[in-house]
Design a protein around this motif. Structure first.
Motif, mmCIF file in Angstrom:
data_model
loop_
_atom_site.group_PDB
_atom_site.id
_atom_site.type_symbol
_atom_site.label_atom_id
_atom_site.label_comp_id
_atom_site.label_asym_id
_atom_site.label_seq_id
_atom_site.Cartn_x
_atom_site.Cartn_y
_atom_site.Cartn_z
ATOM 1 N N ALA A 155 16.682 -21.834 -73.928
ATOM 2 C CA ALA A 155 16.985 -21.446 -75.300
ATOM 3 C C ALA A 155 16.501 -20.030 -75.578
ATOM 4 C CB ALA A 155 16.348 -22.427 -76.276
ATOM 5 N N ARG A 156 15.315 -19.698 -75.117
ATOM 6 C CA ARG A 156 14.783 -18.346 -75.334
ATOM 7 C C ARG A 156 15.663 -17.305 -74.634
ATOM 8 N NH1 ARG A 156 9.831 -20.986 -73.915
ATOM 9 N NH2 ARG A 156 8.526 -21.423 -75.741
ATOM 10 N N THR A 157 16.100 -17.636 -73.433
ATOM 11 C CA THR A 157 16.952 -16.712 -72.690
ATOM 12 C C THR A 157 18.284 -16.513 -73.404
ATOM 13 O OG1 THR A 157 15.942 -17.354 -70.583
ATOM 14 C CG2 THR A 157 18.118 -16.312 -70.486
ATOM 15 N N HIS B 54 28.624 -22.587 -77.600
ATOM 16 C CA HIS B 54 27.589 -23.495 -77.132
ATOM 17 C C HIS B 54 26.323 -23.345 -77.972
ATOM 18 C CE1 HIS B 54 29.386 -23.974 -72.815
ATOM 19 N NE2 HIS B 54 30.035 -24.661 -73.734
ATOM 20 N N GLN B 55 25.610 -24.451 -78.120
ATOM 21 C CA GLN B 55 24.355 -24.463 -78.861
ATOM 22 C C GLN B 55 23.202 -24.761 -77.902
ATOM 23 O OE1 GLN B 55 24.686 -23.862 -82.409
ATOM 24 N NE2 GLN B 55 26.725 -23.414 -81.599
ATOM 25 N N ALA B 56 21.991 -24.498 -78.367
ATOM 26 C CA ALA B 56 20.817 -24.764 -77.533
ATOM 27 C C ALA B 56 20.611 -26.270 -77.383
ATOM 28 C CB ALA B 56 19.578 -24.123 -78.154
ATOM 29 N N ASP B 57 19.912 -26.670 -76.328
ATOM 30 C CA ASP B 57 19.612 -28.081 -76.119
ATOM 31 C C ASP B 57 18.548 -28.592 -77.088
ATOM 32 O OD1 ASP B 57 21.464 -28.456 -74.123
ATOM 33 O OD2 ASP B 57 20.083 -27.967 -72.500
ATOM 34 N N THR B 58 18.029 -27.711 -77.919
ATOM 35 C CA THR B 58 17.105 -28.134 -78.986
ATOM 36 C C THR B 58 17.835 -28.372 -80.302
ATOM 37 O OG1 THR B 58 16.626 -25.833 -79.582
ATOM 38 C CG2 THR B 58 15.177 -26.868 -77.960
ATOM 39 N N GLU B 59 19.164 -28.221 -80.314
ATOM 40 C CA GLU B 59 19.938 -28.359 -81.551
ATOM 41 C C GLU B 59 20.828 -29.600 -81.520
ATOM 42 O OE1 GLU B 59 21.339 -24.303 -83.295
ATOM 43 O OE2 GLU B 59 21.515 -24.129 -81.119
ATOM 44 N N ASN B 60 20.695 -30.464 -82.523
ATOM 45 C CA ASN B 60 21.673 -31.535 -82.679
ATOM 46 C C ASN B 60 22.991 -30.920 -83.135
ATOM 47 O OD1 ASN B 60 20.141 -31.066 -85.213
ATOM 48 N ND2 ASN B 60 21.473 -32.643 -86.098
ATOM 49 N N SER C 290 14.150 -24.718 -83.994
ATOM 50 C CA SER C 290 13.052 -24.499 -83.058
ATOM 51 C C SER C 290 13.611 -24.374 -81.652
ATOM 52 C CB SER C 290 12.058 -25.672 -83.121
ATOM 53 O OG SER C 290 11.074 -25.577 -82.094
ATOM 54 N N VAL C 291 12.925 -23.629 -80.797
ATOM 55 C CA VAL C 291 13.290 -23.592 -79.384
ATOM 56 C C VAL C 291 12.299 -24.366 -78.536
ATOM 57 C CG1 VAL C 291 14.532 -21.401 -79.524
ATOM 58 C CG2 VAL C 291 12.078 -21.401 -79.039
ATOM 59 N N THR C 292 11.255 -24.900 -79.146
ATOM 60 C CA THR C 292 10.250 -25.655 -78.395
ATOM 61 C C THR C 292 10.278 -27.147 -78.705
ATOM 62 O OG1 THR C 292 8.594 -25.191 -80.110
ATOM 63 C CG2 THR C 292 8.708 -23.674 -78.238
ATOM 64 N N ASP C 293 10.891 -27.532 -79.838
ATOM 65 C CA ASP C 293 10.985 -28.930 -80.223
ATOM 66 C C ASP C 293 12.411 -29.234 -80.667
ATOM 67 O OD1 ASP C 293 8.103 -29.865 -80.135
ATOM 68 O OD2 ASP C 293 7.906 -28.198 -81.551
ATOM 69 N N PHE C 294 12.842 -30.469 -80.412
ATOM 70 C CA PHE C 294 14.142 -30.904 -80.909
ATOM 71 C C PHE C 294 13.928 -31.426 -82.320
ATOM 72 C CE2 PHE C 294 17.717 -33.553 -81.731
ATOM 73 C CZ PHE C 294 18.762 -33.040 -80.993
ATOM 74 N N ILE C 295 14.303 -30.620 -83.311
ATOM 75 C CA ILE C 295 14.133 -30.979 -84.723
ATOM 76 C C ILE C 295 15.518 -31.065 -85.346
ATOM 77 C CG2 ILE C 295 13.135 -30.327 -86.935
ATOM 78 C CD1 ILE C 295 11.021 -28.742 -85.381
ATOM 79 N N GLY C 296 15.860 -32.228 -85.858
ATOM 80 C CA GLY C 296 17.190 -32.420 -86.412
ATOM 81 C C GLY C 296 17.409 -31.646 -87.694
ATOM 82 N N GLY C 297 18.623 -31.166 -87.872
ATOM 83 C CA GLY C 297 18.962 -30.449 -89.086
ATOM 84 C C GLY C 297 20.418 -30.037 -89.052
#
Length: 509
Positions: A57-59, A386-392, A441-448
């Motif tokens: 995600a950071r990359t 594409h979205q990050a794997d931390t994003e629902n 967040s890029v460190t936690d999967f937080i729904g939103g």
């Protein structure tokens, strides 16, 4: 029920004369209680993210592939006019409805009424504390309807969570009188089997019929027994809403076995939801038609007699659809868009691993006439970013943008943002605009992300589960003609005939 005004408004105690037992209103200063959702469109819980996913995600942010945390990006033809953060209601924001100069926003802790006479600066009119996920919301005349799909101790707005295994627990529909927008009054409650995850209005002059969608029965739940293969219908007299009552439970998936006639799900169809009810229904009253998104099935049915809906066609997609979530007719009534909520809104599905055909929209042509109509699959549409794997991220609630001769939608994709897309050619849908925020967040999967994005009288209103109400405007020659279309009321699941068309030649053949 608690009415929560903004700080500039005088607080007034509400007196409610309610015929249904357990309905009462008091003014409280306590913080809103958290609602406990049933499976489905629940608020996404924080999940553990691997170090590799966080690094990816950071990359992606550094390379510009995705926006930074909470960074807003949009296409050149989309404006972001306003954002109104959450206020007194701290729960998850959910669906939207519209009437005149007002927008009504559901929240797992109640609902909020906005004055949107100036879309660039919406103002809060009132906030009502009435916990009970997911508080799917709609309006008709002076009545507001609210779905409760979490097992509660009673039908009041002061209820607490209580196990569905307890016979005395309550789930179902709540009805409010909104004659005074500053002081909504709770006037009726109707318990329905398995509660009310969503609902759809079929309004008539004297009565409002409510189609209640719910699912996930369990032999241990006294009020939610399997097979639960239909929908609940409530009849609400406009002049006496306190007399609202359930009048039937039509079976939409008849079958001889214990599970009815819907999709059996796994292991017969691995990865596909077993059909035990419907998630959402969209009605087209001008055509006496309805489309149901029912877990493992998509259906088309006639509502010529609103008390006795009749299924016309039933389709499945056991390759790419996991959970049939919602449905939208095009204006010419020759197409239906069904959405697949792969992962229930709680997973990262907008990535290369999942691909373009899962967690997407399925576009179906509607061919034939009358009760012989058939649904024919044409293509899938999914946002191309594409979205990050931390994003629902997955297909969610949207609406038609009314343009004659074109089929254009605006749609929510949770943290995938808001997408504007054209499906005039059923086989070649394409995105024409977008708005999104970077990951929470890029460190936690937080729904939103955005729950619903709907076009109403020239603007798009998006209810973000975490960030609040966003107002958008698209400026594009393909959508500009829609700005001339004005509605007095809009519940997206009660789809209007935007152009008052008279050419209903194929309705009754």
């Amino acid at each position: 029920m608690t009415l929560l005004h903004t700080s500039r408004a005088r607080r007034r105690r509400l007196g409610v004369a309610a015929a249904a037992a357990g309905l009462f209103a008091t003014l409280l200063t306590a913080a809103p209680a958290a609602a406990i959702p049933d499976p489905g469109d629940g608020p996404v819980q924080q999940k553990e993210v691997t170090s590799g996913q966080a690094a990816e995600a950071r990359t992606a942010i550094k390379s510009g592939e995705i926006p930074g945390v909470d960074e807003i990006v949009r296409s050149d033809n989309v404006e972001h006019l306003a954002n109104i953060p959450k206020d007194a209601l701290k729960g998850t924001n959910s669906d939207l409805a519209f009437q005149g100069k007002y927008a009504y926003a559901g929240n797992y802790d109640g609902f909020r009424i906005f004055d949107i006479s100036n879309p660039k600066s919406p103002k809060t009119v009132s906030q009502v504390l009435c916990p009970g996920s997911q508080n799917d919301i709609s309006v008709s005349g002076n009545l507001l309807f609210l779905s409760t799909d979490s097992s509660r101790s009673d039908d009041s707005c002061n209820s607490t969570s209580q196990s569905a295994t307890v016979k005395g627990s309550w789930e179902g529909m709540k009805v409010f009188d909104i004659s005074d927008k500053r002081n909504p009054k709770y006037v009726a409650a109707v318990e329905t089997p398995c509660g009310s995850h969503t609902h759809t209005l079929v309004p008539e002059r004297r009565n409002v019929y409510v189609y209640v969608s719910s699912y996930s029965p369990n032999a241990a739940f006294p009020d939610c027994q399997p097979p639960h293969d239909g929908i609940s219908i409530i009849k609400v007299p406009r002049k006496a809403p306190e007399q609202a009552k359930m009048i039937g439970f039509p079976v939409l998936f008849p079958g001889d076995g214990p599970d009815g006639g819907g999709n059996p799900g796994g292991p017969t169809n691995p990865g596909v939801s077993k059909t035990t009810g419907c998630h959402d229904i969209t009605v087209l009253p001008s055509k006496d038609l309805a489309a149901g998104a029912c877990m493992g099935d998509g259906i088309l049915f006639s509502i010529k007699d609103p008390e006795r809906p009749k299924v016309i066609d039933q389709v499945q997609d056991n390759v790419n659809f996991a959970f049939w979530h919602s449905a939208t007719f095009n204006q010419d009534t020759n197409k239906i868009v069904f959405t697949d909520e792969l992962g229930g809104g709680g997973a990262a599905t907008c990535n290369a691993e999942i691909g373009p055909n899962r967690g997407a929209n399925g576009i179906y042509d509607l061919v034939g006439k009358g009760d012989k109509r058939k649904l024919i699959f044409r293509s899938y549409f999914k946002i191309p970013r594409h979205q990050a794997d931390t994003e629902n991220c997955v297909a969610h609630n949207g609406s038609i943008i009314p343009v004659k001769g074109r089929d254009i939608m605006v749609q929510s994709w949770y943290q995938g943002g808001v997408s504007f897309w054209d499906f005039t050619d059923s086989s070649k849908p394409k995105e024409i605009g977008y708005f999104e925020r970077g990951p929470i967040s890029v460190t936690d999967f937080i729904g939103g992300g955005t729950w619903s994005a709907y076009y109403y009288n020239g603007y798009v209103y998006s209810n973000d589960m975490v960030k609040g109400l966003d107002v958008l405007k698209i400026n594009d020659r393909r959508t500009d003609p829609a700005k001339r279309v004005r509605l007095d009321e809009l519940n997206v699941q009660t789809q209007p005939d935007y152009f008052d068309r008279d050419d209903d030649e194929d309705d009754d053949d």
